[in-house]
Design an enzyme around this catalytic site. Structure first.
Site: not given
Length: 461
Positions: A445, A43, A40-41, A35
């Protein structure tokens, strides 16, 4: 220099790359995870996590201003953008730390630095702390993602041009934000900053916003944005930009001629480009398409056996959940010796404007272009009881159904929690259920999803 031997090398840590190396290491393989930036890139760092955190702040400001409609007395509403930014930063830091904690696996080496190929199965890493390392493995996975496409019009170098990353670091609300691009990114930021208090103008070169959607969806989105005070210019090409006073002047060619727009800030949201240049993929023999994305087959393998690509770097829809599905495919094939494929997968997505747009399957336009015999059901949100009760009546639900067998081919839900409602339809599609399964289902509902009864009942006659 002797190359360090691994069973697998993963380059990049976006949604797919976050999980695959951990699974490979748990299976007993020796894995290198490379990396060059933040774990985490996109996103985690500059995409989903930070933007949706800021969208939540913008929605709260919008709802607070609507208090009198609900009989709730509120004072003047203002936004502390620096505080919004700090909340966003905290969310990102937490997500990043959570991911980093998962990497403590035997056999998994995190190598910080920038990788480039020196051969089909060898890479060299320029280490962040200095020096280099040579690595080799029979399996290499490219997961380097994309970045904002630079704005290349005359004058762009002479003014501050924001992108989807830098705009989230502002600490004061822009007086007038001009957004170039009428796609998902441009519209999310445009509405967000309008709700923060900015004047906003969206400049879209195409004839409509959200060009992948049906005309009625695009038109409804444009109407919603205009109702919130956003100026939307379509069929408008940005020609040049220049400094003007404390802001900038953008020259635009519209259908009515050339106009000049005065603004304080300019956001370029004109697309994204792949992070492939630094990889020297030509040294490995990995083919790229004409836009620089990595070419893969249905098993995510590149032109070089044993070298794979996942996530946005391979082109196609740029969604985090699609990257995660890429991971599932590679995990199945690399660890379980299966033949999982991207063929025929149903890809949903949501545009996080408010109300949300949830989409899955084919559009009405696509169906008619393919010559499909279809029926179309469309229901305004103003006919949904829960939407009426909550004052969230903008938008509509729309479904495309096969005229012969009643199976659902696709839908667009532009309404409150549109993405959540769309997911119900997606599950029905995954189960090959006919539309009557939803028109006849007992749905609670009053939920928004209850509107699906009414929507699909329109096709029962």
């Amino acid at each position: 220099m002797t190359a360090d031997q691994y069973d697998a090398i993963v380059i990049g840590t976006s949604q797919g790359g976050r999980f695959l190396p951990v699974d490979l290491a748990k299976a007993g393989q020796r894995v290198a995870l490379v990396e060059r930036g933040q774990l985490g890139g996109v996103c985690v760092n500059t995409g989903c996590t930070p933007t949706k955190t800021m969208v939540a702040s913008a929605r709260l400001a919008y709802q607070a201003r609507r208090g009198p409609e609900y009989g709730v007395r509120v004072g003047p509403v203002s936004v502390d953008l620096a505080a919004v930014r700090e909340r966003k930063r905290a969310m990102v830091a937490g997500a990043r730390e959570n991911y980093a904690s998962r990497l403590a696996q035997d056999g998994l080496d995190l190598i910080e630095g920038e990788a480039h190929f020196t051969g089909p199965h060898t890479i060299e890493v320029a280490l962040s702390g200095g020096g280099t390392r040579q690595l080799t493995a029979p399996v290499i996975v490219i997961d380097t993602g994309t970045r904002p496409k630079p704005l290349e019009i005359p004058g762009a170098a002479a003014v501050p041009v924001l992108d989807s990353t830098s705009i989230m670091e502002l600490d004061e609300v822009p007086e007038h934000l001009i957004v170039l691009g009428g796609g998902y990114i441009g519209l999310e930021f445009g509405q967000m900053f309008r709700r923060f208090g900015s004047s906003v103008t969206v400049v879209q070169s195409a004839a409509r916003l959200l060009m992948l959607e049906d005309d009625d969806v695009s038109d409804e989105v444009a109407g919603i944005l205009r109702d919130e005070g956003i100026t939307v210019l379509t069929s408008s090409a940005a020609l040049e930009v220049e400094p003007a006073g404390d802001g900038l002047r953008l020259t635009v060619r519209t259908a009515d001629g050339v106009e000049q727009l005065e603004g304080t800030h300019l956001l370029s949201a004109i697309g994204r480009v792949p992070n492939t240049e630094a990889l020297t993929l030509e040294a490995a023999g990995v083919r790229l398409d004409d836009r620089g994305f990595v070419e893969v087959d249905e098993y995510l393998e590149t032109s070089v056996p044993g070298v794979y690509a996942m996530g946005d770097v391979k082109g196609g829809p740029a969604f985090t959940h699609l990257s995660y599905d890429d991971y599932r495919i590679l995990r199945a094939n690399l660890l379980l010796q299966e033949k999982a494929s991207v063929r025929d997968r149903i890809v949903p997505y949501a545009v996080f404007i408010d109300p949300q747009l949830g989409r899955v399957g084919i559009t009405e336009r696509e169906a008619r272009t393919r010559g499909r015999a279809i029926r179309v059901a469309k229901l305004p949100m103003s006919a949904v009881v829960r939407a009426i009760e909550t004052g969230e009546t903008r938008g509509f639900m729309k479904a495309v159904v096969d005229a012969d067998n009643g199976q659902i081919l696709g839908c667009a839900v532009l309404g409150a929690e549109g993405g959540e409602i769309m997911t119900i339809i997606q599950v029905a599609m995954l189960g090959n259920l006919p539309h009557t399964a939803l028109s006849n289902a007992i749905l609670t509902h009053p939920l928004l999803a209850e509107g699906l009864n009414t929507l699909f009942a329109l096709l029962d006659n």
